[in-house]
Design an enzyme around this catalytic site. Structure first.
Site, short mmCIF file in Angstrom:
data_model
loop_
_atom_site.label_atom_id
_atom_site.label_comp_id
_atom_site.label_asym_id
_atom_site.label_seq_id
_atom_site.Cartn_x
_atom_site.Cartn_y
_atom_site.Cartn_z
N HIS A 43 0.85 -1.19 0.00
CA HIS A 43 0.00 0.00 0.00
C HIS A 43 0.89 1.24 0.00
O HIS A 43 2.12 1.14 -0.09
CB HIS A 43 -0.99 -0.03 1.16
CG HIS A 43 -0.37 -0.10 2.52
ND1 HIS A 43 0.37 0.93 3.07
CD2 HIS A 43 -0.34 -1.10 3.44
CE1 HIS A 43 0.79 0.59 4.27
NE2 HIS A 43 0.40 -0.65 4.51
N HIS A 95 4.24 1.38 1.99
CA HIS A 95 5.39 0.68 1.39
C HIS A 95 5.91 1.49 0.20
O HIS A 95 7.11 1.63 0.00
CB HIS A 95 4.98 -0.72 0.92
CG HIS A 95 4.37 -1.55 2.00
ND1 HIS A 95 3.07 -2.00 1.93
CD2 HIS A 95 4.84 -1.97 3.18
CE1 HIS A 95 2.79 -2.71 3.02
NE2 HIS A 95 3.84 -2.69 3.80
N CYS A 101 3.13 -8.42 15.28
CA CYS A 101 4.35 -7.62 15.49
C CYS A 101 5.59 -8.48 15.27
O CYS A 101 6.69 -7.94 15.14
CB CYS A 101 4.45 -7.12 16.93
SG CYS A 101 3.23 -5.92 17.42
N CYS A 143 -2.56 -7.52 22.14
CA CYS A 143 -1.48 -6.62 21.74
C CYS A 143 -2.01 -5.18 21.76
O CYS A 143 -3.07 -4.90 21.22
CB CYS A 143 -1.02 -7.00 20.33
SG CYS A 143 0.10 -5.79 19.63
N HIS A 172 -2.09 -4.08 17.97
CA HIS A 172 -2.97 -4.74 17.01
C HIS A 172 -4.32 -5.17 17.56
O HIS A 172 -5.19 -5.58 16.80
CB HIS A 172 -2.27 -5.97 16.42
CG HIS A 172 -1.11 -5.61 15.57
ND1 HIS A 172 0.18 -5.64 16.02
CD2 HIS A 172 -1.06 -5.17 14.31
CE1 HIS A 172 0.98 -5.25 15.06
NE2 HIS A 172 0.27 -4.94 14.02
N LYS A 203 -3.24 6.76 11.72
CA LYS A 203 -2.27 6.03 10.92
C LYS A 203 -3.00 5.15 9.93
O LYS A 203 -3.99 4.51 10.27
CB LYS A 203 -1.40 5.17 11.83
CG LYS A 203 -0.30 4.52 11.04
CD LYS A 203 0.50 3.56 11.87
CE LYS A 203 1.36 2.74 10.94
NZ LYS A 203 1.55 1.38 11.36
N LYS A 260 -4.87 -1.24 7.50
CA LYS A 260 -5.96 -2.01 6.91
C LYS A 260 -7.08 -2.22 7.90
O LYS A 260 -8.24 -2.37 7.53
CB LYS A 260 -5.41 -3.34 6.40
CG LYS A 260 -4.71 -3.16 5.08
CD LYS A 260 -3.89 -4.35 4.68
CE LYS A 260 -4.67 -5.61 4.71
NZ LYS A 260 -3.84 -6.79 4.43
#
Ligand code: MSP
Length: 754
Positions: free
Chosen positions: A17, A20, A139, A160, A163, A317, A320
């Site tokens: 995406h 990257h 992670c 987490c 996440h 941020k 997805k």
């Protein structure tokens, strides 16, 4: 002289995406700049293919882990080809994959060396022990108590903080890296090499993390728990911890531990590297990796340079999970690659986070590229065609014409302009050296502004009417064309295709990729040379139309996927039927990752580090991302009914809700239902709002009340009055009696509800 530059190697379980792409663009720009300077440059990118996460993704998609990796790699390669970042387009030199046999060989050798190594305190750097604790697969990191949220129900695993997924309990024999012995050595490294971690703010964060004390790190898993990994040398019951394996790619790729690869590239020749990373994975690069290298007796990297994260227009941020990533297919369909490159480098202050919005991209493209560089190029070259028969004019004004030139305000020699541009070039290059791309481009655009001003003041179209001013006209056009030549050389690393296009229109043939901007000399554009065909470089983008197309495009793609139709380029042929809600959410904003929808953990991969500002990976509770809304929960239940009715958070945030205070209230003649209110919602001017509550609330009751208002509804006329918003009220009972939403606490007018 050589230069070795690396990007992170991306996880092979989720598709690329904008995040990257951004890292790739930055790296590509740096590499091209180095190459222009005549420095032999080796640019690495690639994929990180081992570990439990890839194993699980593969399982869910009914593939082998290698097939899973191959699948994702094909998308990364598609991205690099489409955006001109691959070898063929002068971009990366190697697409490194950790599943390569030569990597296995190299990383095994690296492990052996580290295992033989002693820590600065004289202990064995690697030892065998027992690991008991929690691990986040997304992670790929072990989690200490301050890094996870305790479960709500006793007996459930913790989650987490980054996440919001359940952690894996690990209780098994494991090899440990004695990181706790390396604190002082690492601090000494950061002290003695102030540029080792850049920018400065990141260096400070790393140093305070290390000062806080380091714990030993588990660097292996039992093969029976994680089989997809590199076996630990001489103990094949264990596989290496994926970060140990992944970081080592930077040296195995150039030949560490493998003769053939060493001959093909050259470890001695290229090491040490400059590692470009997102700040999300700084801890792994600036703490673990240097310690591993110390243990194995390998030289430290040249530097670790961390960039910021792309956020969505609301400041979250991109991930997805939130469905707010940017779809690369939509980007490439609507924008020239170089406009995207320019925008990424110009709008994001390097090292800090930046917000991405299509409108901002369109605005930048139109103002800086269509009206700026593109316009300068086409007006200059068109005038050369028109006024000088398509040949580069002379830049010289003879003695007898000096006065005439002066009279029209044109400098009689080029030194003022040349001096300005030479100075800007020095500044530009200094900014590039420190990765201050945004400032560098501001400087470059000051050149464009200067030349635009020269042209507007000299008015070549007026000069052309006066035969006595032909030398003045020529000099102005020469200066503009020479400036264009300089801009092409300077801006090539940022916009390789567009600069090449202008270069060709100037009819110049040297290779831009090999011209060092530091060597540019004013006046080397040859007088009399014919120029090429003139074409528009950056056509203006129609904002309204393009925004509409982008919206439609995302909507269409989403509908097709919902219907189970083929999204040919991005659809995973092998995966299960897509999850409708998830598919639409992902597409609305974002990345072509729909096919991975069967993977409940995928949404957050590639985003594993932090929210906006948390650095050093997982350690900061403050970095907790947006709540575990629909994306995660819905996805975790493939095929769950009702999923299609969920909206994405991005849908919700389209509605602007604010606290308002009623300033005036009155009935409307001949209407039983409507009250006419003026409401202060924190704006300069109060809003006029019509509310259908007159049967239940008197105007007096309304005065001074704090209410919730929808503030971005299209204004609407009722009974001759414009209503500029809507109140929120619950509907109660059979008669739908409205009960106004209100607030228990003191709250300022205009506060946003979200
Ligand atoms: N596999 C590890 C890296 C191992 S390197 C030895 C990994 N992979 S990843 O797929 O999650 O990629 C993370 C990197 O992608 C970030 O460090 C950054 O370079 C890039 N980005 C991912 N999301 C991003 C944004 N939202 N914004 C900017 N860059 C982002 O971590």
């Amino acid at each position: 002289m050589t230069f070795y530059l690396t990007t992170p190697i991306y996880y092979a379980n989720s598709l690329p995406h904008l995040g990257h792409l951004y890292t790739m663009i930055v790296a590509d720009t740096i590499a091209r700049h180095k190459r222009q300077q005549g420095i032999e440059t080796f640019f690495l990118t690639g994929t990180d293919e081992h570990g439990i996460n890839i194993e699980r993704a593969a399982e869910r998609n009914n593939r082998t882990p290698k097939e899973q990796a191959d699948y994702v790699v094909s998308y990364f390669k598609k991205m690099t080809a489409e955006f001109g970042l691959d070898t063929e387009h002068g971009g990366y030199d190697i697409f490194m994959r950790t599943s390569e046999p030569f990597h296995y060989e190299g990383v095994s050798e690296f492990w052996r060396r580290a295992a033989r190594g002693k820590t600065p305190k004289g202990n064995d750097a690697i030892y065998k022990g027992h690991y008991e604790g929690w691990f986040c697969a997304a992670c790929a990191a072990y989690k200490s108590e301050d890094e996870y949220a305790k479960p709500q129900n006793a007996g459930d695993p913790p989650t987490c903080l980054i996440h919001d997924i359940a952690l894996d309990r690990i209780s098994e024999d494991s090899y440990f890296f004695r990181l706790s012995d390396y604190g002082d050595a690492l601090l000494e490294l950061y002290e003695s090499r102030p540029n080792f971690v850049q920018p400065e703010t990141r260096r400070n964060e790393v140093m305070s993390f290390v000062r806080g004390g380091l714990q030993d790190l588990s660097v292996s898993r039992l093969k029976s728990s994680v089989s997809w990994g590199v076996p630990v040398p001489d103990d094949p019951e264990h596989t290496m911890y994926v970060w140990f394996d992944a970081l080592t790619n930077y040296i195995t790729a150039i030949g560490f531990g493998n003769e053939q690869q060493n001959r093909a590239v050259g470890f001695e020749k290229f090491w040490p590297a400059l590692h470009l990373v997102g700040k999300d994975i700084l801890r792994f690069h600036a703490v673990y990796w240097p310690a591993f290298l110390m243990a194995a007796g390998v030289e430290q990297p040249r530097a670790i340079v961390a960039h910021g994260m792309w956020l969505d227009p609301n400041g979250r941020k991109m991930s997805k999970t939130l469905g707010n990533t940017i779809d690369l297919d939509v980007l490439s369909k609507h924008f020239p690659v170089d406009a995207i490159r320019y925008f990424c480098l110009r709008d994001m202050v390097f090292g800090q986070d930046g917000r991405f919005g299509y409108e901002a991209l369109i605005d930048r493209t139109n103002s800086d590229l269509a009206s700026g560089l593109g316009n300068l190029s086409s007006r200059t070259l068109t005038m050369i065609k028109r006024y000088n028969s398509g040949r580069v004019p002379s830049g010289v004004i003879s003695e007898d014409k000096l006065l005439l030139a002066k009279r029209t305000g044109v400098d009689t020699d080029a030194t003022t302009i040349a001096g300005f541009i030479e100075h800007a070039r020095v500044q530009y290059l200094q900014e590039l050296e420190t990765y201050s791309f945004s400032r560098a481009l501001e400087v470059a655009w000051s050149i464009i502004a200067r030349i635009d001003k020269m042209i507007s003041e000299a008015k070549p179209w007026e000069l052309a009417k006066d035969v006595n001013q032909s030398q003045t006209l020529s000099a102005v056009l020469y200066r503009a064309a020479e400036t264009l030549r300089w801009l092409c050389v300077m801006l090539y690393p940022v916009m390789p295709a567009a600069t090449q296009e202008i270069w060709s229109q100037l009819n110049l043939s040297e290779k831009l990729a090999e011209l060092d901007p530091a060597n540019l000399k004013w006046g080397e554009l040859k007088e009399g040379a014919p120029i090429g065909e003139v074409k528009a470089i950056f056509p203006r983008i129609d904002k309204a139309k393009t925004m509409e197309e982008i919206d439609r495009n995302t909507e269409d793609r989403s509908q097709k996927t919902e219907a189970g139709g083929q999204r040919s380029e991005v659809r995973d042929q092998k995966s299960e039927a897509p999850l409708p809600g998830r598919a639409r959410d992902a597409l609305r904003g974002s990345s072509p990752t729909v096919s991975e929808g069967s993977d409940p953990t995928t949404p957050v991969l590639g985003q594993h580090a932090t929210e906006a500002d948390a650095v050093l990976g997982a350690s900061q509770p403050a970095a907790r991302p947006a709540p575990p809304q629909h994306a995660t929960e819905a996805d975790a239940v493939p095929g769950a009914t009702g999923v299609a009715n969920f909206i994405d958070i991005t849908d919700f945030t389209k509605v602007e809700l604010r606290v308002g205070q009623v300033l005036t209230a009155a009935r409307i003649p001949k209407s039983d239902k409507l009250l006419l209110l003026t409401v202060d919602i924190g704006e300069e001017k109060a809003r006029q709002i019509l509310a259908g509550i007159a049967e239940h609330y008197t105007p007096e009751e309304m005065l001074g009340r704090k209410i919730a208002v929808v503030t971005n509804l299209k204004p609407r006329k009722m009974r001759g009055h414009e209503s500029q918003g809507m109140l929120l009220a619950a509907s109660v009972g059979e008669n739908d009696k409205p009960v106004l939403a209100t607030f228990a606490e003191e709250i300022p007018n205009g506060a946003r509800l979200k």
